[in-house]
Design an enzyme around this catalytic site. Sequence first.
Site, PDB file in Angstrom:
ATOM      1  CG  ASP A  81      -1.467   1.269   1.315  1.00 48.60           C
ATOM      2  OD1 ASP A  81      -2.477   1.397   2.320  1.00 48.60           O
ATOM      3  OD2 ASP A  81      -1.419   2.114   0.534  1.00 48.60           O
ATOM      4  CG  ASP A  87      -4.374   7.816   3.221  1.00 45.38           C
ATOM      5  OD1 ASP A  87      -5.556   8.044   2.566  1.00 45.38           O
ATOM      6  OD2 ASP A  87      -3.401   7.864   2.429  1.00 45.38           O
ATOM      7  CG  HIS A 134      -4.734  11.944  10.613  1.00 41.59           C
ATOM      8  ND1 HIS A 134      -4.828  13.400  10.318  1.00 41.59           N
ATOM      9  CD2 HIS A 134      -3.192  11.718  10.338  1.00 41.59           C
ATOM     10  CE1 HIS A 134      -3.717  13.653   9.878  1.00 41.59           C
ATOM     11  NE2 HIS A 134      -2.935  12.894   9.966  1.00 41.59           N
ATOM     12  CG  ASP A 175       2.015  15.168  12.248  1.00 41.90           C
ATOM     13  OD1 ASP A 175       2.607  14.349  12.314  1.00 41.90           O
ATOM     14  OD2 ASP A 175       1.392  15.601  10.847  1.00 41.90           O
ATOM     15  CG  HIS A 202      -0.049  14.874   7.817  1.00 40.41           C
ATOM     16  ND1 HIS A 202       1.124  14.548   7.790  1.00 40.41           N
ATOM     17  CD2 HIS A 202      -0.078  14.657   6.450  1.00 40.41           C
ATOM     18  CE1 HIS A 202       1.693  13.763   6.872  1.00 40.41           C
ATOM     19  NE2 HIS A 202       0.613  13.938   5.640  1.00 40.41           N
ATOM     20  CE1 TYR A 231       4.648  10.774   8.784  1.00 39.82           C
ATOM     21  CE2 TYR A 231       5.095   8.782   9.102  1.00 39.82           C
ATOM     22  CZ  TYR A 231       4.357   9.694   9.189  1.00 39.82           C
ATOM     23  OH  TYR A 231       2.916   9.839   9.791  1.00 39.82           O
TER      24      TYR A 231
HETATM   25  N1  LIG Z   1       2.323   9.994   0.658  1.00 37.27           N
HETATM   26  C1  LIG Z   1       1.381   8.859   0.750  1.00 37.27           C
HETATM   27  C2  LIG Z   1       0.210   9.397   1.192  1.00 37.27           C
HETATM   28  C3  LIG Z   1      -0.224   9.347   2.856  1.00 37.27           C
HETATM   29  N2  LIG Z   1      -1.175  10.247   3.159  1.00 37.27           N
HETATM   30  C4  LIG Z   1      -1.574   9.899   4.659  1.00 37.27           C
HETATM   31  C5  LIG Z   1      -0.703  10.768   5.471  1.00 37.27           C
HETATM   32  C6  LIG Z   1      -0.889  10.193   7.157  1.00 37.27           C
HETATM   33  C7  LIG Z   1      -0.116  11.061   8.027  1.00 37.27           C
HETATM   34  C8  LIG Z   1      -0.163  10.508   9.406  1.00 37.27           C
HETATM   35  C9  LIG Z   1       0.590  11.533  10.171  1.00 37.27           C
HETATM   36  O1  LIG Z   1       1.942  11.972  10.117  1.00 37.27           O
HETATM   37  O2  LIG Z   1       0.009  12.801  10.426  1.00 37.27           O
HETATM   38  C10 LIG Z   1       0.474  10.999  11.866  1.00 37.27           C
HETATM   39  F1  LIG Z   1       0.837  11.997  12.572  1.00 37.27           F
HETATM   40  F2  LIG Z   1      -0.699  10.831  12.052  1.00 37.27           F
HETATM   41  F3  LIG Z   1       1.331   9.883  11.659  1.00 37.27           F
HETATM   42 ZN   LIG Z   2       1.929  13.908  10.012  1.00 42.19          ZN
END
Ligand SMILES: NCCCNCCCCCC(O)(O)C(F)(F)F
Ligand SMILES: [Zn+2]
Length: 664
Positions: A20, A92, A135, A172, A174, A305
């Site tokens: 994924d 996700d 999230h 963060d 996001h 990451y």
């Molecule tokens: N390029 C790949 C698309 C990824 N789309 C989902 C991103 C999720 C982010 C998670 C986060 O980093 O906000 C948490 F803190 F929750 F871990």
């Molecule tokens: Zn994040």
Amino acid sequence: MGTALIYDEEMTKYKLLWVDPACKIEVPERLTVSYEALVRSGLSDRCVSIPPREATDAEILLAHSEEYLEAVKKTPYMTLEDLKEFTLQYGDVYFHPNIYHCAKLAAGSALQLVDSVMTGKVRNGIALVRPPGHHSMRSAANGFCVFNNVAIAAQYAKQKHGVKRVLIVDWDIHHGQGVQYCFEDDPSVLYYSWHRYEHQKFWPNLRESDYDSVGKGNGAGFNVNVPWNKVGMENSDYLSIFCHVLLPVAYEFCPDLVLVCAGFDSAIGDPEGEMCATPDIFAHLTHLLMNLAGGKLCAVLEGGYNLTSLPQSVCQTVQTLLGDPLPQPAGLRSPCKSALESLQCVRSAHRRYWSFLKHAANQPSTDISTKRIKLANEEEGKTEMAVEERAAEIKEWPEPPERPSPPVRCASLLPEDVACPDGLKLFSSSKDLHPLLASKLQNGADDQDALITVSRLYAMIEKMLTNEIGSGLVLISDISAAMMGALQDLPSDLVDRVLVVCVGKEKDLNYLTTDGKMLFVQISDEDKEKEKNKYFIPVSLKKGCSDTAGFIQAVLGLLLPLAYEYDPTLVLLVRTPGSGVDDSMWQQLIGLLLGFAKGHTLVLMQTNEKVHVGPTASALLGRPAPPLLELQTLDQEDGEALERLRERLQTDWKMLQTTSEGTE
Ligand SMILES: NCCCNCCCCCC(O)(O)C(F)(F)F
Ligand SMILES: [Zn+2]
């Protein structure tokens, strides 16, 4: 009191079991590299290790529905096919036979952290957890999150520890929509989040992540969203948002607990954030929050990451929680136009809710919401790489600088009859005249002991700049004479940039310079608006420094941005007699100023104000300032005068900008 560290390798024992692309970045190594960096640097040994625990059903139900919890409970017994099937209903995110166990540990870790801080076992702390939380929603997993660790922790703090007001800062990259939904009508929880948005073109692509989602009903004003509409944001963008939006609102909200959704995908090198802020910025973001809520701060890991900038950022955060000196912020410059647009929009959206933002400008003419609509309608077309986006291509950054603690944390020069406060070390300087002052003696300086005092000050300053001493507290009989002696043609090879913060009135300031060696900021009730010297900033408050609302607004909206841009090598904080500043405000000011010049703040006070030595020493030793008493609202005229001063200064001082008007 110490800093708690919560980590357990059990939370590394789940991973993605199928293909994924959206989830492959959320790997167990995120946790191991972060913890190993803390061990390698010796930081973990300096923390109080607190074990995680599983959150109970009742605790999870503080933020989730029973049907969701019951559904997740079944996942440990699912086959791979069932897990894939189960996962499809969410976005996700992925499930694993052990993720339910880890999700209970992650939420339980946040609760252990809240207990340790609220019971006074530690002052602050960090929980390194997986899966993240911000999230996940009442009845849905999302974005790698299963249970909303920080939302559960906020409800738990209110319910179990009677906390009245919780500030949640989500740095963060996001948007933690799960947290926003949980508290959007709740005025007891202020949720602040910045996030990559790009006019709704970035995940999770929500209309309600924009700046105009301010909360609902009773919660209006208690949800602050800062959208980043371009990548490549830098340290100055982050700091200006903190100074001009988060801190004024946070101080007015006056929380009794601060929770941080500590995601580090907002750091340089991260594939998700594509921002350019360096890991040492988290030292400053953490520090700026540490004087709220009497220092009660719980950081809970969310994202991050890049397996290099993540551990570096975690170490910078923990080192600050432990009270180590801060690094000088790397190469600040003007916030970019896009950041200023967002800044202006957020401030105007919240103007009506927060007295500290009341004088904010209107929304920018080029309202960014129209851009959101236009871009949303536009077919996918690739927009040409703007300069900010090219910046995101850079993947190199310097190792964060060492932050050694000086052998003497705080030295004091006091008259014989004043006892040295515990924790401070009496500064013994030779009685003979400092060589730099010999010249003054030749052209017949009159007052010998004034010269001796100044020469001892210079000796202390020298020991600060070689990091033998952190901060200093000096009591002198005549402050004006000492300032005259010390600042009159300040020897250039003693210090190259000194920030002088003068609290209270001081009559003759004819040692001011215009060459930039000294930035003189004065907060008093004297009105000197006609000053035209870029390096002399007179802030006048009608009721003087006893007006806490005006004082804190001058500190947050003017002094902090100026100090970041000026980046002094020494801070000289002068309290003139009769300033009227109250001790808790004074301690807040010291706490904030210790973030500059690697903690080299020298406080000058007059001997007849020795009653304030205790609180001053406590703040200089890094102890958190007591929460400010309920802030009265900002005086209208003072607010306007501060706004006029900021307007006038922002051409010279870019960190004072809060609107995009006038930028290219
Ligand atoms: N390029 C790949 C698309 C990824 N789309 C989902 C991103 C999720 C982010 C998670 C986060 O980093 O906000 C948490 F803190 F929750 F871990
Ligand atoms: Zn994040």
